[in-house]
Design an enzyme around this catalytic site. Sequence first.
Site, short mmCIF file in Angstrom:
data_model
loop_
_atom_site.label_atom_id
_atom_site.label_comp_id
_atom_site.label_asym_id
_atom_site.label_seq_id
_atom_site.Cartn_x
_atom_site.Cartn_y
_atom_site.Cartn_z
N ASP A 8 0.86 -1.18 0.00
CA ASP A 8 0.00 0.00 0.00
C ASP A 8 0.90 1.24 0.00
OD1 ASP A 8 0.87 0.33 2.61
OD2 ASP A 8 -1.14 0.34 3.50
N HIS A 9 0.30 2.40 0.21
CA HIS A 9 1.08 3.64 0.19
C HIS A 9 2.17 3.65 1.26
CE1 HIS A 9 -2.41 3.94 2.79
NE2 HIS A 9 -1.76 4.82 3.52
N CYS A 65 3.12 -3.13 4.05
CA CYS A 65 2.27 -1.99 4.40
C CYS A 65 2.94 -1.29 5.57
CB CYS A 65 0.83 -2.40 4.66
SG CYS A 65 0.54 -3.44 6.11
N GLY A 66 2.23 -0.45 6.28
CA GLY A 66 2.87 0.27 7.37
C GLY A 66 3.43 -0.66 8.42
N THR A 67 2.61 -1.61 8.83
CA THR A 67 3.02 -2.59 9.84
C THR A 67 3.31 -3.97 9.27
OG1 THR A 67 0.73 -3.22 10.19
CG2 THR A 67 1.60 -1.45 11.60
N GLY A 68 2.83 -4.25 8.08
CA GLY A 68 2.87 -5.59 7.50
C GLY A 68 1.68 -6.44 7.91
N GLY A 70 -1.91 -5.73 8.28
CA GLY A 70 -3.20 -5.74 7.56
C GLY A 70 -3.11 -6.43 6.21
N HIS A 98 9.86 -24.29 8.41
CA HIS A 98 8.87 -25.05 9.19
C HIS A 98 7.43 -24.86 8.71
CE1 HIS A 98 11.41 -25.75 13.11
NE2 HIS A 98 12.05 -26.08 11.99
N ASN A 99 7.11 -23.67 8.24
CA ASN A 99 5.71 -23.36 7.93
C ASN A 99 5.43 -23.30 6.44
OD1 ASN A 99 6.51 -21.09 10.39
ND2 ASN A 99 5.19 -22.83 10.86
N ARG A 109 7.02 0.80 8.37
CA ARG A 109 7.12 1.74 9.49
C ARG A 109 7.71 1.05 10.73
NH1 ARG A 109 1.02 3.86 8.19
NH2 ARG A 109 1.56 5.03 6.30
N ARG A 132 8.11 -33.84 9.26
CA ARG A 132 7.04 -33.62 10.24
C ARG A 132 6.38 -32.26 10.05
NH1 ARG A 132 11.76 -32.29 12.81
NH2 ARG A 132 11.76 -30.49 14.22
N HIS A 133 7.14 -31.33 9.47
CA HIS A 133 6.57 -30.00 9.26
C HIS A 133 5.50 -30.03 8.15
CE1 HIS A 133 9.51 -28.49 12.00
NE2 HIS A 133 10.49 -29.00 11.27
N ARG A 136 2.18 -30.87 9.58
CA ARG A 136 1.56 -29.75 10.29
C ARG A 136 0.98 -28.73 9.32
NH1 ARG A 136 6.77 -30.02 14.27
NH2 ARG A 136 6.00 -31.77 15.51
#
Length: 149
Positions: A8-9, A65-68, A70, A98-99, A109, A132-133, A136
């Site tokens: 985003d911006h 984004c600003g925080t990552g 949203g 793992h994921n 930010r 095993r991952h 999961r």
Amino acid sequence: MRVALGADHGGYELKEAISKHLKNQGLEVHDFGTYSTESVDYPKYGCAVGYAITKGEADLGILICGTGQGISMAANKIPGIRSAVCSETFSARMVREHNNANILAMGARVIGVGLALDIVDIFLKTEFSGGRHANRVDLICDIERGEII
Ligand code: RB5
């Protein structure tokens, strides 16, 4: 490797830096915007990058984004997307190993450009461990299908 980018911006400038960084490494970049600092709605970019991954148009995605947070939440609504917000390199490696995260999300930010580029490099070069991952991650897929596990 084909990498889908979206921001985003609040994440525009960091996305541009990441795009340049990836192109310098010879990677194929698919830039889904935004293309300026004009205010936009982050879910649209999470959606565009998420579907680029699930449709097989890109191998991995990066969202800013600003925080990552949203933009990552939006992408994670798409079945098959595992988007992880990372602000340091250890998590960036582990969410791949793992994921089997297929999208890296970061907050422009929250962290600086230098750290963000290190996080990107580690995320893109790390392979899923499987074993095993994999079991999961399969359970996460079961939840997506509506199963109570
Ligand atoms: C936009 O101001 C901001 O809310 C957005 O970039 C992001 O931080 C949301 O999670």
